[in-house]
Motif scaffolding. Structure first.
Motif, short mmCIF file in Angstrom:
data_model
loop_
_atom_site.label_atom_id
_atom_site.label_comp_id
_atom_site.label_asym_id
_atom_site.label_seq_id
_atom_site.Cartn_x
_atom_site.Cartn_y
_atom_site.Cartn_z
N GLN A 40 -12.90 12.84 5.63
CA GLN A 40 -11.74 12.83 6.51
C GLN A 40 -11.76 14.03 7.46
O GLN A 40 -11.49 13.89 8.66
N LEU A 98 -17.01 3.58 4.85
CA LEU A 98 -15.85 4.26 5.42
C LEU A 98 -16.13 4.71 6.86
O LEU A 98 -15.27 4.61 7.73
N ALA A 152 -9.98 6.38 -3.95
CA ALA A 152 -9.77 7.78 -3.60
C ALA A 152 -8.36 8.24 -3.94
O ALA A 152 -8.16 9.37 -4.37
N ARG A 160 -17.26 13.73 -0.93
CA ARG A 160 -15.84 13.85 -1.26
C ARG A 160 -15.03 13.20 -0.14
O ARG A 160 -15.34 13.36 1.04
N TRP A 161 -14.00 12.48 -0.53
CA TRP A 161 -13.12 11.79 0.42
C TRP A 161 -12.59 12.77 1.46
O TRP A 161 -12.63 12.51 2.66
N ALA A 199 -19.30 5.78 1.28
CA ALA A 199 -19.13 6.70 2.41
C ALA A 199 -19.59 6.03 3.70
O ALA A 199 -18.94 6.14 4.74
N LEU A 233 -17.33 9.67 -3.62
CA LEU A 233 -17.74 8.37 -3.12
C LEU A 233 -19.26 8.28 -3.13
O LEU A 233 -19.96 9.26 -2.87
N ILE A 275 -11.94 1.32 -1.13
CA ILE A 275 -12.32 2.73 -1.07
C ILE A 275 -11.06 3.61 -1.11
O ILE A 275 -11.00 4.59 -1.84
#
Length: 90
Positions: free
Chosen positions: A70, A34, A18, A65-66, A31, A26, A14
């Motif tokens: 985060q 993660l 990214a 979206r990564w 997701a 993703l 992953i």
């Protein structure tokens, strides 16, 4: 194979994806891996209006979206229990 193993994707895969495309989207499965939850957990969060922001591509296609993942994770960081005063990530 249990449910967790079925939906587990190595985080290195992953992260590599990214980093290769900073704005990459993703899949729900990626997701979930993660965040260490199941895709159905993400579906429940979306239904209740909780969880990380998502992008609805079509009626049956959701992406994350990564950076949104985060930021959502970072929003739930606390130094001690009195900081959050009952507030959970949502």
């Amino acid at each position: 194979m249990n449910l967790i193993q079925k939906f587990t994707i190595p985080l290195s895969d992953i992260a590599r994806k990214a980093k290769a495309v900073p704005r990459s989207l993703l899949t729900e499965k990626e997701a979930a891996a993660l965040l260490n939850v199941t895709p159905s957990c993400l579906q429940a969060w979306r239904y209740r209006g909780e969880g990380p922001p998502f992008i609805k591509i079509s009626a049956r296609c959701v992406r994350y979206r990564w950076i949104d993942l985060q930021l959502w994770i970072d929003g739930g960081r606390f130094s001690n229990t009195s900081e959050y005063a009952g507030r959970a990530i949502s």
